[in-house]
Write an enzyme that holds these catalytic residues in place. Structure first.
Site, PDB file in Angstrom:
ATOM      1  N   SER A 581       0.842  -1.179   0.000  1.00  0.00           N
ATOM      2  CA  SER A 581       0.000   0.000   0.000  1.00  0.00           C
ATOM      3  C   SER A 581       0.896   1.255   0.000  1.00  0.00           C
ATOM      4  O   SER A 581       1.717   1.392  -0.891  1.00  0.00           O
ATOM      5  CB  SER A 581      -0.955  -0.058   1.199  1.00  0.00           C
ATOM      6  OG  SER A 581      -2.032   0.800   1.018  1.00  0.00           O
ATOM      7  N   ASP A 662      -8.606  -5.250  -5.974  1.00  0.00           N
ATOM      8  CA  ASP A 662      -8.190  -4.097  -5.161  1.00  0.00           C
ATOM      9  C   ASP A 662      -8.734  -2.818  -5.798  1.00  0.00           C
ATOM     10  O   ASP A 662      -8.214  -2.354  -6.801  1.00  0.00           O
ATOM     11  CB  ASP A 662      -6.665  -4.046  -5.076  1.00  0.00           C
ATOM     12  CG  ASP A 662      -6.184  -2.927  -4.157  1.00  0.00           C
ATOM     13  OD1 ASP A 662      -7.044  -2.175  -3.637  1.00  0.00           O
ATOM     14  OD2 ASP A 662      -4.961  -2.805  -3.952  1.00  0.00           O
ATOM     15  N   HIS A 694      -7.119  -5.862  -1.751  1.00  0.00           N
ATOM     16  CA  HIS A 694      -5.957  -5.113  -1.261  1.00  0.00           C
ATOM     17  C   HIS A 694      -5.071  -6.044  -0.415  1.00  0.00           C
ATOM     18  O   HIS A 694      -3.926  -5.769  -0.158  1.00  0.00           O
ATOM     19  CB  HIS A 694      -6.451  -3.925  -0.429  1.00  0.00           C
ATOM     20  CG  HIS A 694      -5.455  -2.803  -0.276  1.00  0.00           C
ATOM     21  ND1 HIS A 694      -4.813  -2.206  -1.328  1.00  0.00           N
ATOM     22  CD2 HIS A 694      -4.987  -2.161   0.831  1.00  0.00           C
ATOM     23  CE1 HIS A 694      -4.002  -1.244  -0.886  1.00  0.00           C
ATOM     24  NE2 HIS A 694      -4.087  -1.203   0.415  1.00  0.00           N
TER      25      HIS A 694
END
Ligand SMILES: *[C@@H]1O[C@H](CO)[C@@H](O)[C@H](O)[C@H]1NC(C)=O
Ligand SMILES: *[C@@H]1O[C@H](CO)[C@@H](O)[C@H](O)[C@H]1NC(C)=O
Ligand SMILES: *[C@@H]1O[C@H](CO)[C@@H](O)[C@H](O)[C@H]1NC(C)=O
Ligand SMILES: *[C@@H]1O[C@H](CO)[C@@H](O)[C@H](O)[C@H]1NC(C)=O
Length: 731
Positions: A581, A662, A694
């Site tokens: 991320s 995601d 994600h």
């Protein structure tokens, strides 16, 4: 460089030690829920889910913890029970959701039982037509049970939505007139979650459902955004609470008068349990709450006497990492008057409970990257500074207050996936259970395999770094460094996954980024809590705005240099950097700058490379806050910290992971990164999952993720001879 074609490396070869944490062991080991305590505080229930690699199946059992002795035994029911509430005539009476329903496919059932009885004999008390969840219940003075649950509901008539009974539409197309088309891992459909109330009437034959369940949100005016509770995707029954007399429900929902893609605001409402009156808001416009409180609300909790409601709210109307502040509303009927509590406390609580005497709030909040408990009087003045009464050695995931005013804490650490202990202010901790002493997969894990240190940065802020060591660590030897740049992780308590970078990654247990398991690959692992991290004061968190590749980057270099010059057992000439991320964004930023040349290899999981493409995400408030503007008016803010602008410098071998599901960071980011690296001739690998989000959660997918990444980092620092060919598509 050509990848060598070689036999698949078995995991046994990667991990030659006995009694150490393995990938398979970590993924299969029991995952335990937090503890759910009964009224007298004598017993607690929790679930334990283990995985069997031979059958590729997970299995869940319910465990009963004897709080006095710490002994556990299996409860007399199995995984068909999805939730349990302690309620009924005796101290061991329960009401539970059975996840099956013989009459209605996709429905669930409610049962009552007594786990203290000699023979376990459950009674069916209600058949529910949809997959209701999030049960909370109260026994009223008449002996009836008032309860609340939640489910998706139809918008047109407010009825609960059962996907198994719904007829498939003739087209898969969907038209949107407002953004927020998709969110985290789900495309938005017409149905919304709603809180439903129901009553179990007490009769001679036991309990029975009295009338229909009522949608408590149905009919409330929503001018812009449809009401929804729990707030998706991370909300749960913590988003609502039933008053101790069972007559009033408090719930929270996104602000109905604001567009939801660019506002974080959510409000708390009060509504009679029998839905006889329309809901009234406690905070938000027109309420008695302070004007500055405009942001997201959380954790509404009734006082034991039912006269007050405590909750949390942020000020910022579109800043998800603003500080949560404490409030207490004095409640009369469904009207209320709000007061701030300990308003100047520079800490951002995530959850709270009232003590049994109704005087204090016990509040969970993060301090120095670990969630602790603090005592706050319910009427504390602004200047009151709460003190933590649990320590930094474990990371709190949930807690209950026992009648003797001790907390029963459910926590974890890098060396134990679950620890239950009791503690009260001024007393020492009593450990009831810790997984590392029970689970064979965790055997040998000890608290001494983690430490931390602080380094001052250029702004004069102290930066904390956590260090994880492998089994049989010997400070006289030299270990390659795994420099893990943290990501967005599930926040301990509320499972809020704020966008990162405003988060922490420290001494907790994770099945996705288990840093102790990373260390076990032969590395010393560090995670730097760089500028922008939470739990070091709000000003420190806020400093990352318009600064993504700025101070956080120089903080990382500072710590790296510190390790290079002061820590003899770390071999910074054999270092790798990895992140997910925001951590992956930072890895790509490092790749484009001089610091990238310090690393033998990089690993990037679901992160950005192209900042100007920011509007492909879901929550616009996040990027508009962090870049301080829109990409059309303030394009330079996006370009300033754009890794893509430095792609000509990319030259360190990089492993990229990205999944189709995601919607936070679109798959195009991972593909772009990989295409650029390949085009530049930089050694690189792309791991793609069509069915993950994600996060990678399926255990077989996670196994491939771990094997691929660990082999990559070991290969480039010289610990593995070859790159594995398992799962590689050769062109
Ligand atoms: C759950 O419900 C099924 C029927 O749908 C029933 O056969 C089973 O005994 C129930 N289990 C428990 C523990 O209530
Ligand atoms: C939020 O977006 C809406 C359109 O969806 C727009 O009208 C409004 O001005 C925006 N508000 C802010 C504060 O950016
Ligand atoms: C509170 O936190 C501080 C700082 O981490 C720690 O030193 C102290 O031991 C904690 N207090 C208790 C009672 O655990
Ligand atoms: C940008 O920063 C200024 C100054 O801190 C602030 O007043 C403004 O609200 C910010 N804008 C956004 C969109 O965050």
């Amino acid at each position: 460089m050509a990848f060598k074609r070689a036999a698949v490396l078995a995991v046994g070869i990667l991990l030659p030690f006995a009694n150490t944490l393995t990938i398979e062991g970590m993924l299969a080991a029991p995952r335990r829920s937090t503890a759910n305590v009964n009224p007298s505080g004598k017993w607690a229930l929790f679930t334990s889910t283990s995985y069997n690699w031979d059958t590729s199946k997970s299995s869940t059992t319910w465990q009963l913890l004897d709080v006095a002795s710490g002994k556990t035994k299996e409860a007399p029911f199995g995984s068909e029970v999805s939730e349990v509430v302690w309620i009924g005539k005796t101290d061991t009476s329960i009401l539970y959701i059975n996840g099956t329903n013989d009459k209605t496919a996709g429905g669930v059932t409610l049962y009552t039982a007594d786990v203290g009885a000699k023979t376990f004999s459950p009674t069916l008390v209600a058949s529910l037509e949809a997959p209701f969840q999030g049960l909370k219940a109260v026994r009223t003075t008449s002996g009836d049970i008032n309860f609340v649950v939640n489910s998706l509901a139809r918008w047109d008539d407010g009825s609960a939505y059962n996907p198994e009974l719904a007829t498939a539409p003739s087209t898969s197309g969907a038209i949107y007139d407002a953004n927020y088309i998709r969110h985290w891992d789900t495309y938005i459909a017409s149905e919304r979650y709603a809180v439903f109330s129901g009553k179990l009437a007490s009769g001679k034959q036991g309990y029975s459902l009295n009338g229909e369940l009522k949608n408590l949100l149905f009919g409330i005016k929503a001018t812009v955004t449809r009401l929804e509770s729990p707030v998706q995707p991370f909300g749960d029954q913590g988003d609502y609470d039933l008053s101790p007399d069972g007559q009033t429900v408090a719930f929270l929902t996104k602000a109905p008068e604001l567009s939801k893609a660019n506002h974080t605001a959510s409000y708390i409402y009060l509504v009679p349990h029998d839905s006889s009156k329309a809901a009234v808001s406690v905070n938000g416009p027109g309420s008695s709450a302070p004007q500055h409180a405009k942001g997201a609300s959380a954790s509404p909790r009734w006082s034991p006497d039912g006269k007050k409601l405590a909750y949390l709210q942020q000020d910022g109307i579109s800043y998800e990492s603003d500080r949560f502040k404490l409030y207490v509303a004095a409640v009369q009927g469904i009207n209320s008057k709000v007061s701030a509590v300990a308003a100047d406390w520079d800490s951002s609580p995530s959850s709270l409970q009232w003590t049994p005497n109704g005087k204090n709030l016990w509040v969970a909040s993060e301090l120095h990257a670990s969630t602790r408990l603090f005592v706050v009087p319910h009427n504390a003045k602004s200047s009151f500074v709460p003190k933590n009464f649990t320590g930094p050695d474990t990371n709190l995931a949930g807690f209950a207050i026992l009648p003797n005013e001790r907390a029963l804490v459910s926590a974890s650490a890098s060396w134990t996936s679950r620890i239950f202990y009791t503690q009260s202010p001024g007393s020492s901790k009593k450990v009831l259970f810790t997984a590392n002493e029970v689970d064979p997969e965790l055997k040998g894990l000890k608290p001494d395999s983690v430490s931390n240190f602080w380094v001052e940065n250029d702004d004069g802020d102290l930066i904390q770094t956590f260090v994880f060591y492998p089994t049989d660590f010997d400070p006289k030897k030299k270990y390659p460094l795994a420099f893990v740049i943290f990501n967005c992780i599930h926040k301990a308590l509320t499972v809020l996954c704020h966008g990162g970078p405003q988060s922490t990654q420290a001494d907790g247990w994770s099945t996705r980024w288990n840093l102790r398991l990373w260390a076990e690959q032969g590395f010393v692992v560090t995670t730097v809590q760089f500028t922008g991290s939470t739990s070091y004061g709000q000003e420190f968190t806020d400093k990352i705005q318009s600064n993504w590749g700025g101070t956080p980057y120089t903080d990382l270099i500072k710590v790296f240099e510190h390790l290079k010059h002061n820590v003899p057992y770390v071999d910074t000439d054999r270092a790798i950097a990895a992140g997910a991320s925001y951590g992956c964004y930072m890895t790509n930023w490092i790749q484009g700058h001089d610091f990238g040349r310090e690393f033998k290899a990089l690993v990037c999981h679901n992160g950005k490379v192209n900042q100007v493409a920011a509007y492909a995400t879901d929550e616009l408030w996040f990027i508009e806050h962090d870049a301080n503007g829109t990409v059309w008016n303030d394009r330079e803010n996006y370009e300033l910290w754009d890794p893509l602008a430095h792609a000509h410098n990319f030259q360190t071998p990089e492993f990229i992971v990205h999944s189709d599901g995601d919607y936070r960071v679109s798959i195009s980011e991972g593909i772009q990164t990989f295409n650029i690296l390949q085009r530049l001739g930089v050694p690189s690998r792309f791991l793609h999952f069509p069915d993950e989000t994600h996060w990678v959660t399926n255990r077989h997918n996670s196994l491939l993720w771990h094997r691929g990444i660990f082999n990559w980092i070991r290969y480039w620092v010289g610990l593995d001879e070859e790159l594995i060919q398992e799962g590689v598509v050769h062109q």
